[in-house]
Design an enzyme around this catalytic site. Structure first.
Site, short mmCIF file in Angstrom:
data_model
loop_
_atom_site.label_atom_id
_atom_site.label_comp_id
_atom_site.label_asym_id
_atom_site.label_seq_id
_atom_site.Cartn_x
_atom_site.Cartn_y
_atom_site.Cartn_z
NE ARG A 88 56.52 52.69 -28.70
CZ ARG A 88 56.11 52.57 -29.95
NH1 ARG A 88 56.17 53.58 -30.78
NH2 ARG A 88 55.60 51.45 -30.37
NE ARG A 137 60.16 52.83 -32.30
CZ ARG A 137 59.11 53.46 -32.77
NH1 ARG A 137 59.16 54.77 -32.93
NH2 ARG A 137 58.01 52.81 -33.05
CG ASP A 154 57.04 56.88 -31.42
OD1 ASP A 154 57.52 56.67 -32.55
OD2 ASP A 154 55.82 57.00 -31.21
#
Length: 196
Positions: free
Chosen positions: A95, A84, A98
């Site tokens: 992503r 990330r 997260d």
């Protein structure tokens, strides 16, 4: 302090797909939380930015001796380890991993640092009550003795519905994936697998 973290992924990294990225993230989060618990894994449609792959979402909970900001710093290290890059990503876009602090005991934290946005922290997560992909796994990992009232979360979930969230793997099935990766969660007594 009792804490709940929400995890999500919809993009592979370093030959790891989203499920395996979630498993690896659990591997790094477990030492930070005693009484570590993890939920089932849910497949959910993206919100806000809809032109992207479905997300895989889950939650973990446990007790931490870290402050909220120390925990946030560790979370950022884990996210960076698995690809990330907050500075170059699209807000609410794809992503690899997260991790959000959804709850930190019953504390309300509203901290903003214009010189370092990575330190910004708002707990409970400001959009928690509008996201079934957070509420469903969160309710799974709240232990009965937690000093957290679950009724408000259940009420919020009843109001918004499941928003198309589908259980992909229950916690026991996810534990098998973690065990296959050589991590300790598949071993008896190493964590609490939750199912509702």
């Amino acid at each position: 302090m009792f804490t709940v973290l929400g995890l999500g992924s919809n993009k592979s990294f370093a030959s790891l797909d989203s499920l395996h990225l979630l498993a690896k993230a659990c591997d790094f989060l477990e030492p930070l939380l005693s009484d570590f618990r993890f939920s089932s894994v849910y497949r959910t449609k993206p919100m806000y930015v809809t032109d992207q792959s479905d997300f895989y979402n889950m939650a973990v909970s446990g007790q931490t001796e870290l402050s909220a900001h120390e925990l946030l710093s560790k979370i950022h290290e884990i996210e960076a380890k698995f690809g990330r890059d907050r500075k170059s990503e699209i807000r609410n876009g794809p992503r690899s991993i997260d991790i959000d602090i959804e709850l930190f005991g019953n504390e309300e934290i509203h901290f903003s640092d214009s010189s370092d946005p990575m330190k910004n922290l708002e707990v409970p997560h400001p959009r928690l009550s509008e996201r079934a992909f957070v509420l469903i796994p969160l309710l799974e990992v709240l232990p009965p003795n937690a000093d957290i009232q679950s009724r408000d979360f259940e009420k919020s979930l009843a109001q918004i519905g499941n928003q198309g969230a589908e259980k992909l793997l229950d916690a026991a099935e996810f534990a098998k994936i973690i065990a296959e990766m050589g991590n300790q969660y598949g071993r008896t007594g190493s964590c609490t697998v939750t199912n509702r």
